[in-house]
Design an enzyme around this catalytic site. Structure first.
Site, PDB file in Angstrom:
ATOM      1  N   TYR A 127     -45.975 -10.795  -2.205  1.00  0.00           N
ATOM      2  CA  TYR A 127     -46.681 -10.135  -3.317  1.00  0.00           C
ATOM      3  C   TYR A 127     -46.569  -8.620  -3.192  1.00  0.00           C
ATOM      4  CZ  TYR A 127     -50.257  -9.281  -6.837  1.00  0.00           C
ATOM      5  OH  TYR A 127     -50.912  -8.882  -7.964  1.00  0.00           O
ATOM      6  N   ASP A 135     -34.008   7.634 -22.169  1.00  0.00           N
ATOM      7  CA  ASP A 135     -33.909   6.181 -22.304  1.00  0.00           C
ATOM      8  C   ASP A 135     -32.533   5.820 -21.764  1.00  0.00           C
ATOM      9  OD1 ASP A 135     -33.264   3.592 -23.059  1.00  0.00           O
ATOM     10  OD2 ASP A 135     -34.361   3.684 -24.958  1.00  0.00           O
ATOM     11  N   PHE A 165     -34.843   3.795 -30.016  1.00  0.00           N
ATOM     12  CA  PHE A 165     -34.603   2.361 -30.205  1.00  0.00           C
ATOM     13  C   PHE A 165     -35.865   1.740 -30.812  1.00  0.00           C
ATOM     14  CE2 PHE A 165     -34.566  -2.082 -28.730  1.00  0.00           C
ATOM     15  CZ  PHE A 165     -33.472  -2.486 -29.446  1.00  0.00           C
ATOM     16  N   ASP A 166     -35.726   0.599 -31.513  1.00  0.00           N
ATOM     17  CA  ASP A 166     -36.880   0.088 -32.278  1.00  0.00           C
ATOM     18  C   ASP A 166     -38.105  -0.260 -31.427  1.00  0.00           C
ATOM     19  OD1 ASP A 166     -35.849  -2.322 -31.351  1.00  0.00           O
ATOM     20  OD2 ASP A 166     -35.308  -3.100 -33.319  1.00  0.00           O
ATOM     21  N   ALA A 182     -30.967   2.954 -20.907  1.00  0.00           N
ATOM     22  CA  ALA A 182     -30.473   1.569 -20.981  1.00  0.00           C
ATOM     23  C   ALA A 182     -28.964   1.484 -20.720  1.00  0.00           C
ATOM     24  CB  ALA A 182     -30.815   0.967 -22.340  1.00  0.00           C
ATOM     25  N   HIS A 237     -37.037  -8.778 -39.546  1.00  0.00           N
ATOM     26  CA  HIS A 237     -35.709  -9.381 -39.365  1.00  0.00           C
ATOM     27  C   HIS A 237     -35.732 -10.599 -38.444  1.00  0.00           C
ATOM     28  CE1 HIS A 237     -36.310  -6.105 -36.477  1.00  0.00           C
ATOM     29  NE2 HIS A 237     -35.562  -6.763 -35.627  1.00  0.00           N
ATOM     30  N   LYS A 252     -29.106  -4.145 -19.552  1.00  0.00           N
ATOM     31  CA  LYS A 252     -27.822  -3.636 -20.045  1.00  0.00           C
ATOM     32  C   LYS A 252     -26.970  -3.202 -18.844  1.00  0.00           C
ATOM     33  CE  LYS A 252     -30.459  -3.395 -23.885  1.00  0.00           C
ATOM     34  NZ  LYS A 252     -31.876  -3.790 -23.916  1.00  0.00           N
TER      35      LYS A 252
END
Ligand code: F0G
Length: 459
Positions: free
Chosen positions: A73, A216, A125-126, A218, A451, A259
């Site tokens: 843990y 960001d 990004f969304d 990614a 979407h 990614k």
């Protein structure tokens, strides 16, 4: 960069069967799915280009590392191995693992964003956009104008517009901007890279105004490879050196490890500031887990520690980006328009140019996506008016995005040249009878992020 299909820098030891179901069945599946490709079963898809997120193939070293996972843990050896890799590559003082990118964005937003504050980026990004809004903030996109012109060949179309950024800070005031961001590569704008020169300018503007700068990250490794290939002065630097230079400009980063760390699940949140780190740890414990596992299993941390280095490997990156360029060129040679130049992780087909007879309110990119599945059982993702059109509450009119795109997103180390030839040939076949395609109307849509669950009917 070459557009010849690159030999894969690996050979295949484990396979996963895929099945091309007959055309009549595809028609039935489409109808059952309400013409929403997110609703399809993965087993009914032959080539799945929905996303590059968590869909990569792990290496034998990653699978071996999974067997070393320490599931303690607190203070697990897996965490310490990840810590070593994260410090070595990114160089920030503190970090926590998170279960994926949006969890890092959520924690950062919880710690820093107050209602009515403003957060600039090239294009958020969304999930970043939504996490900032969820705290009452206003995410704002300040990418250069070239990003919105699909044919423009600017080598760094992900760059921030420095003049727009300065005007933005003057308008809203530095006190109302808790942090600023840049997304590398710029997924919302075609997977286009940001130059080191631009990152330096952005960092300077943020620093001069006392605004913390978060990257960001990614697809940072793909971005660093573009810098090495395209920006003067970087040809002889390693990808890791370029990465270190990039992250030294920032105060922290969020990352979806799904990614460029080539894992199926995982994320990172890194910072230099001691006080902020304490707050992040407290939020993490509340939402994700103890700071040495952050919502992941020990084995996931080990897979990430190995994958971070594999994502930086130059033979891998040159293969990866040449693969994207290959698919784009094959389509372009046959007159299928895509965002130029090809980005890192995906080819973005400009659907409104291919289907000029379908107006944006009848969803041309959705129509193309459905047809690509019908014709070849290939799944792309609509990035156009289904995803981004918004109803203005003031005057009750619809605002449509500048680009109607179908993103063909390439999972890492998964598909081969024949798969891409099949994708290109299928799209080219559709182009030959493009004028026959019809638009769609929405029969059901939720208010937010429609979407994912909207239902459609053909017109
Ligand atoms: N930032 C960028 C630039 C992304 O592309 C994504 C995810 C995230 C953050 C969020 O990370 O999914 O791990 O929570 N992009 C995927 C896509 C979903 O298909 O483009 P996450």
């Amino acid at each position: 960069m070459t557009t010849i299909y690159p030999p894969e820098p690996f050979r295949i030891k484990v396979t996963e069967s895929i099945r091309l179901i007959p055309r009549e069945e595809r028609e039935v599946k489409l109808k059952e799915a309400g013409y929403n490709l997110f609703t399809l079963k993965a087993e009914d898809v032959f080539i799945d280009l929905l996303t590059d997120s968590g869909t990569g193939a792990m290496s034998q070293e990653q699978w071996s590392a999974i067997m070393r996972g320490d599931e303690s843990y607190a203070g697990a050896r897996s965490f310490l191995r990840l810590k070593e890799a994260v410090e070595d590559i990114f160089g920030f003082k503190h970090f926590v693992p998170t279960h994926q990118g949006r969890a890092a964005e959520n924690i950062l937003s919880a710690c820093l964003v107050k209602p009515n504050q403003w957060i600039p980026s090239n294009i958020h990004f969304d999930t970043t956009d939504a996490n900032i809004r969820a705290r009452g903030g206003h995410p704002t996109n300040l990418v250069i104008d070239e990003a919105y012109d699909p044919a423009n060949l600017h080598p760094f179309k992900g760059n921030m517009d420095i003049a727009k950024l300065k005007a933005f800070i003057t308008k809203y005031g530095r006190e109302q901007i808790p942090f600023g961001m840049v997304t590398v590569t710029n997924n919302g704008g075609g997977g286009q890279p940001v130059s080191m020169e631009n990152l330096k300018q952005v960092a300077q503007v943020y620093r001069e105004n006392g605004i913390p700068f978060f990257i960001d990250a990614a697809r940072y490794a793909e971005n660093c490879y573009f810098i090495q290939q395209r920006e003067a002065g970087y040809q002889n630097k390693s990808i890791k050196e370029i990465a270190r230079e990039m992250f030294a400009l920032a105060d922290g980063m969020t990352m979806s490890a799904k990614k460029d760390a080539i894992v199926n699940i995982g994320g990172l949140l890194c910072v230099n500031d001691e006080k902020l780190f304490q707050n992040i740890r407290n939020e993490l414990i509340l939402r994700e887990g103890f700071p040495t596992y952050g919502g992941l299993a020990g084995r996931d941390l080990d897979a990430m520690a190995v994958g971070l280095y594999e994502g930086l490997d130059e033979s891998y990156l040159s293969y990866r980006l040449a693969q994207t360029a290959y698919l784009a060129k094959k389509l372009n040679d046959a007159g299928v328009p895509t965002i130029q130049p090809a980005g890192g992780h995906a080819v973005y087909v400009v659907a409104n140019q291919l289907l000029p007879h379908i107006p944006n309110y009848e969803f041309p990119a959705q129509s193309l996506g459905v047809e690509l599945y019908r014709e070849g059982a290939i799944r792309g993702v609509e990035i156009g008016s289904v995803m981004f059109a918004s109803l203005d509450p003031e005057d009750n009119t619809w605002h449509y995005p500048a680009l109607e795109l179908l993103r063909l997103t390439i999972p890492r180390r998964v598909y081969t040249q024949t798969h891409f030839d099949y994708v290109a040939e299928t799209l080219i076949k559709i182009k030959g009878r493009a004028s026959e395609l019809r638009g769609y109307k929405i029969t059901y849509a939720p208010e937010l992020l429609r979407h994912f669950t909207a239902q459609f009917a053909p017109l």
